[in-house]
Design a protein around this motif. Structure first.
Motif, PDB file in Angstrom:
ATOM      1  N   ARG A  91      40.583  42.924  54.753  1.00 13.36           N
ATOM      2  CA  ARG A  91      39.540  42.051  54.193  1.00 13.36           C
ATOM      3  C   ARG A  91      39.594  41.925  52.674  1.00 13.36           C
ATOM      4  O   ARG A  91      38.735  41.253  52.092  1.00 13.36           O
ATOM      5  CB  ARG A  91      38.159  42.557  54.616  1.00 13.36           C
ATOM      6  N   MET A  92      40.574  42.562  52.045  1.00 15.91           N
ATOM      7  CA  MET A  92      40.723  42.462  50.594  1.00 15.91           C
ATOM      8  C   MET A  92      42.093  41.861  50.275  1.00 15.91           C
ATOM      9  O   MET A  92      43.120  42.506  50.463  1.00 15.91           O
ATOM     10  CB  MET A  92      40.602  43.854  49.957  1.00 15.91           C
ATOM     11  N   PRO A  93      42.144  40.604  49.811  1.00 18.89           N
ATOM     12  CA  PRO A  93      43.444  39.986  49.540  1.00 18.89           C
ATOM     13  C   PRO A  93      44.175  40.664  48.392  1.00 18.89           C
ATOM     14  O   PRO A  93      43.561  41.073  47.401  1.00 18.89           O
ATOM     15  CB  PRO A  93      43.080  38.544  49.195  1.00 18.89           C
ATOM     16  N   VAL A  94      45.459  40.795  48.560  1.00 14.12           N
ATOM     17  CA  VAL A  94      46.312  41.394  47.536  1.00 14.12           C
ATOM     18  C   VAL A  94      47.336  40.350  47.120  1.00 14.12           C
ATOM     19  O   VAL A  94      47.997  39.734  47.962  1.00 14.12           O
ATOM     20  CB  VAL A  94      47.022  42.655  48.062  1.00 14.12           C
ATOM     21  N   ALA A  95      47.442  40.122  45.812  1.00 12.91           N
ATOM     22  CA  ALA A  95      48.374  39.133  45.275  1.00 12.91           C
ATOM     23  C   ALA A  95      49.559  39.846  44.628  1.00 12.91           C
ATOM     24  O   ALA A  95      49.424  40.963  44.121  1.00 12.91           O
ATOM     25  CB  ALA A  95      47.679  38.230  44.257  1.00 12.91           C
ATOM     26  N   MET A  96      50.703  39.189  44.635  1.00 15.34           N
ATOM     27  CA  MET A  96      51.900  39.721  44.000  1.00 15.34           C
ATOM     28  C   MET A  96      52.241  38.857  42.791  1.00 15.34           C
ATOM     29  O   MET A  96      52.387  37.635  42.919  1.00 15.34           O
ATOM     30  CB  MET A  96      53.065  39.729  44.988  1.00 15.34           C
ATOM     31  N   ALA A  97      52.327  39.482  41.617  1.00 13.62           N
ATOM     32  CA  ALA A  97      52.651  38.769  40.386  1.00 13.62           C
ATOM     33  C   ALA A  97      54.100  39.031  40.021  1.00 13.62           C
ATOM     34  O   ALA A  97      54.507  40.191  39.880  1.00 13.62           O
ATOM     35  CB  ALA A  97      51.729  39.227  39.256  1.00 13.62           C
ATOM     36  N   SER A  98      54.879  37.982  39.871  1.00 13.65           N
ATOM     37  CA  SER A  98      56.274  38.164  39.466  1.00 13.65           C
ATOM     38  C   SER A  98      56.365  38.730  38.056  1.00 13.65           C
ATOM     39  O   SER A  98      57.300  39.458  37.714  1.00 13.65           O
ATOM     40  CB  SER A  98      57.032  36.835  39.555  1.00 13.65           C
ATOM     41  N   ASN A  99      55.367  38.419  37.219  1.00 14.21           N
ATOM     42  CA  ASN A  99      55.293  38.964  35.872  1.00 14.21           C
ATOM     43  C   ASN A  99      53.822  39.238  35.574  1.00 14.21           C
ATOM     44  O   ASN A  99      53.032  38.305  35.416  1.00 14.21           O
ATOM     45  CB  ASN A  99      55.889  37.979  34.857  1.00 14.21           C
ATOM     46  N   LEU A 100      53.435  40.509  35.497  1.00 14.69           N
ATOM     47  CA  LEU A 100      52.025  40.856  35.352  1.00 14.69           C
ATOM     48  C   LEU A 100      51.466  40.367  34.022  1.00 14.69           C
ATOM     49  O   LEU A 100      50.327  39.881  33.963  1.00 14.69           O
ATOM     50  CB  LEU A 100      51.835  42.366  35.482  1.00 14.69           C
ATOM     51  N   ALA A 101      52.237  40.464  32.959  1.00 16.71           N
ATOM     52  CA  ALA A 101      51.749  40.026  31.650  1.00 16.71           C
ATOM     53  C   ALA A 101      51.447  38.530  31.651  1.00 16.71           C
ATOM     54  O   ALA A 101      50.408  38.092  31.121  1.00 16.71           O
ATOM     55  CB  ALA A 101      52.781  40.361  30.571  1.00 16.71           C
ATOM     56  N   GLN A 102      52.324  37.739  32.249  1.00 16.56           N
ATOM     57  CA  GLN A 102      52.086  36.297  32.306  1.00 16.56           C
ATOM     58  C   GLN A 102      50.866  35.982  33.175  1.00 16.56           C
ATOM     59  O   GLN A 102      50.098  35.060  32.863  1.00 16.56           O
ATOM     60  CB  GLN A 102      53.326  35.595  32.865  1.00 16.56           C
ATOM     61  N   THR A 103      50.684  36.742  34.246  1.00 20.05           N
ATOM     62  CA  THR A 103      49.517  36.527  35.113  1.00 20.05           C
ATOM     63  C   THR A 103      48.229  36.849  34.362  1.00 20.05           C
ATOM     64  O   THR A 103      47.240  36.101  34.456  1.00 20.05           O
ATOM     65  CB  THR A 103      49.630  37.393  36.373  1.00 20.05           C
ATOM     66  N   ILE A 104      48.223  37.936  33.602  1.00 18.20           N
ATOM     67  CA  ILE A 104      47.035  38.278  32.812  1.00 18.20           C
ATOM     68  C   ILE A 104      46.746  37.177  31.798  1.00 18.20           C
ATOM     69  O   ILE A 104      45.583  36.780  31.605  1.00 18.20           O
ATOM     70  CB  ILE A 104      47.235  39.637  32.113  1.00 18.20           C
ATOM     71  N   SER A 105      47.778  36.654  31.172  1.00 23.52           N
ATOM     72  CA  SER A 105      47.596  35.556  30.208  1.00 23.52           C
ATOM     73  C   SER A 105      47.014  34.325  30.892  1.00 23.52           C
ATOM     74  O   SER A 105      46.140  33.642  30.331  1.00 23.52           O
ATOM     75  CB  SER A 105      48.937  35.217  29.548  1.00 23.52           C
ATOM     76  N   ALA A 106      47.481  34.047  32.115  1.00 21.15           N
ATOM     77  CA  ALA A 106      46.961  32.894  32.855  1.00 21.15           C
ATOM     78  C   ALA A 106      45.494  33.092  33.195  1.00 21.15           C
ATOM     79  O   ALA A 106      44.694  32.142  33.134  1.00 21.15           O
ATOM     80  CB  ALA A 106      47.784  32.677  34.129  1.00 21.15           C
ATOM     81  N   TYR A 107      45.106  34.298  33.543  1.00 21.55           N
ATOM     82  CA  TYR A 107      43.687  34.587  33.801  1.00 21.55           C
ATOM     83  C   TYR A 107      42.859  34.373  32.530  1.00 21.55           C
ATOM     84  O   TYR A 107      41.757  33.805  32.575  1.00 21.55           O
ATOM     85  CB  TYR A 107      43.514  36.020  34.296  1.00 21.55           C
ATOM     86  N   LYS A 108      43.367  34.857  31.421  1.00 22.76           N
ATOM     87  CA  LYS A 108      42.622  34.732  30.163  1.00 22.76           C
ATOM     88  C   LYS A 108      42.420  33.263  29.795  1.00 22.76           C
ATOM     89  O   LYS A 108      41.361  32.878  29.285  1.00 22.76           O
ATOM     90  CB  LYS A 108      43.347  35.475  29.047  1.00 22.76           C
ATOM     91  N   GLN A 109      43.403  32.429  30.053  1.00 15.25           N
ATOM     92  CA  GLN A 109      43.277  30.996  29.775  1.00 15.25           C
ATOM     93  C   GLN A 109      42.194  30.359  30.629  1.00 15.25           C
ATOM     94  O   GLN A 109      41.649  29.314  30.270  1.00 15.25           O
ATOM     95  CB  GLN A 109      44.618  30.302  30.029  1.00 15.25           C
ATOM     96  N   ARG A 110      41.866  30.999  31.749  1.00 11.74           N
ATOM     97  CA  ARG A 110      40.819  30.478  32.644  1.00 11.74           C
ATOM     98  C   ARG A 110      39.482  31.181  32.436  1.00 11.74           C
ATOM     99  O   ARG A 110      38.606  31.129  33.293  1.00 11.74           O
ATOM    100  CB  ARG A 110      41.299  30.610  34.097  1.00 11.74           C
ATOM    101  N   GLY A 111      39.350  31.839  31.309  1.00  8.33           N
ATOM    102  CA  GLY A 111      38.064  32.424  30.937  1.00  8.33           C
ATOM    103  C   GLY A 111      37.777  33.798  31.496  1.00  8.33           C
ATOM    104  O   GLY A 111      36.622  34.240  31.481  1.00  8.33           O
ATOM    105  N   VAL A 112      38.796  34.490  31.973  1.00  8.28           N
ATOM    106  CA  VAL A 112      38.601  35.828  32.528  1.00  8.28           C
ATOM    107  C   VAL A 112      38.745  36.857  31.412  1.00  8.28           C
ATOM    108  O   VAL A 112      39.719  36.843  30.652  1.00  8.28           O
ATOM    109  CB  VAL A 112      39.610  36.124  33.655  1.00  8.28           C
ATOM    110  N   PHE A 113      37.768  37.760  31.311  1.00 11.20           N
ATOM    111  CA  PHE A 113      37.797  38.838  30.322  1.00 11.20           C
ATOM    112  C   PHE A 113      38.591  39.992  30.915  1.00 11.20           C
ATOM    113  O   PHE A 113      38.411  40.353  32.084  1.00 11.20           O
ATOM    114  CB  PHE A 113      36.372  39.284  29.999  1.00 11.20           C
ATOM    115  N   VAL A 114      39.486  40.595  30.126  1.00  8.48           N
ATOM    116  CA  VAL A 114      40.398  41.618  30.632  1.00  8.48           C
ATOM    117  C   VAL A 114      40.028  42.967  30.028  1.00  8.48           C
ATOM    118  O   VAL A 114      40.019  43.139  28.809  1.00  8.48           O
ATOM    119  CB  VAL A 114      41.864  41.278  30.303  1.00  8.48           C
ATOM    120  N   ALA A 115      39.722  43.919  30.895  1.00  3.93           N
ATOM    121  CA  ALA A 115      39.366  45.272  30.466  1.00  3.93           C
ATOM    122  C   ALA A 115      40.359  46.268  31.047  1.00  3.93           C
ATOM    123  O   ALA A 115      40.461  46.403  32.274  1.00  3.93           O
ATOM    124  CB  ALA A 115      37.951  45.622  30.914  1.00  3.93           C
ATOM    125  N   GLY A 116      41.086  46.936  30.168  1.00  8.73           N
ATOM    126  CA  GLY A 116      42.007  47.978  30.614  1.00  8.73           C
ATOM    127  C   GLY A 116      41.308  49.318  30.688  1.00  8.73           C
ATOM    128  O   GLY A 116      40.303  49.547  30.015  1.00  8.73           O
TER     129      GLY A 116
END
Length: 306
Positions: free
Chosen positions: A207-232
């Protein structure tokens, strides 16, 4: 020379094929079959005989083991090929529901001796007498996870180099428990969704979808462009978790690897690095514990603002 009259040929023909164990009235398999038919009749189901043809897990299939994990997979209609049951496995409510779902889905049910099930599961001593062969896991696209939030604020989890499947399963389980909308894994330097992860998540992978990112850094950047705040998450973070007050906006929580923590490039992409206050005698928390604490804190903060 006098012939035998065909007596020799008839002797070689034997007595015909040996009946199946379940068709021999004196055999325990026959008694188990009758008991199963009586139980199915009480439940109003049409009984089906367990497969005896020797069907085995197809190449590429994963074996989900454990009664909770198998039942969750069947409830979620995960594509499965075979249900394996240990002979004389003790029936409980979970196993009864598992067999019922398999029957209604016309899923082959194969009863095997416990040593055979041990072998199939790689000597997993925690299989609890049941295993489910499922197709290889189908990963979601990272950006598709944002849509699961609907009108609410997305809460996602990304893992930077978590290679222990038990940690991955525990994080997926916590993500499901605390209202996250998906988990993102990098294609390299990461555990994938395997049978061990299914087991560790107690079936939460269903019940919890898991996504695979070919490049995690690029995926994080794409999230940020869509207004997602990133907390490490890191032990030496700039902000203590109790003081983190941005939990009500679109949020991506990034947990680092078990030994090295966040990689340099991922850490640089984080809008904030959050630390969890712990006692001085404890060096650090592992990835699954840290992610669980952070997700619980965020879920509690979101609940208080509703």
């Amino acid at each position: 020379m006098v012939g035998t009259g065909g007596h020799g040929r008839k002797a070689l023909e034997g007595k015909g094929p040996t009946p199946k164990a379940e068709d021999r009235v004196y055999h325990q398999a026959h008694k188990r079959k009758q008991a199963a038919e009586r139980l199915a009749a009480k439940r109003g189901e049409t009984p089906r005989r367990p497969e005896q043809s020797g069907r085995r897990k197809q190449s590429g299939d994963e074996l989900v083991t454990g009664r909770n994990a198998v039942l969750e997979a069947l409830r979620a209609k995960v594509p499965a090929t075979t249900l394996y049951l240990a002979s004389r496995a003790e029936l409980d409510d979970r196993l009864r529901e598992t067999i019922s779902i398999a029957n209604h889905r016309d899923l082959p049910v194969l009863e095997v001796m416990r040593p055979e099930l041990d072998r199939l599961t790689g000597n997993d001593l925690l299989h609890q007498g049941v295993a489910l062969a499922v197709r290889p896991y189908e990963y979601a696209h990272p950006l598709d996870l944002l849509e699961r939030a609907g009108d609410g604020a997305p809460l996602l989890v990304a893992l930077d180099g978590v290679t222990d499947p038990r940690n991955l399963g525990a994080i997926i389980r916590s993500a499901a428990a605390f209202g996250a909308h998906g988990v993102v894994l990098p294609q390299r330097r990461s555990a994938g969704v395997t049978a061990a992860v299914w087991r560790a998540s107690a079936g939460a992978v269903a019940r919890m979808p898991v996504a695979m990112a070919s490049n995690l850094a690029q995926t994080i950047s794409a999230y940020k462009q869509r207004g997602v705040f990133v907390a490490g998450l890191a032990g030496d973070g700039d902000v203590l978790l109790p003081a983190f007050d941005l939990a009500d906006r679109p949020l991506l929580v990034v947990a680092g690897s078990e030994g090295d923590g966040l990689s340099r490039i991922v850490r640089e992409l984080c809008d904030v690095v959050v630390s969890i206050p712990i006692g001085a005698a404890t060096e650090s928390l592992n990835a699954s514990v840290a992610a669980s604490i952070a997700l619980y804190t965020i879920a509690a903060s979101r609940a208080s603002t509703k």
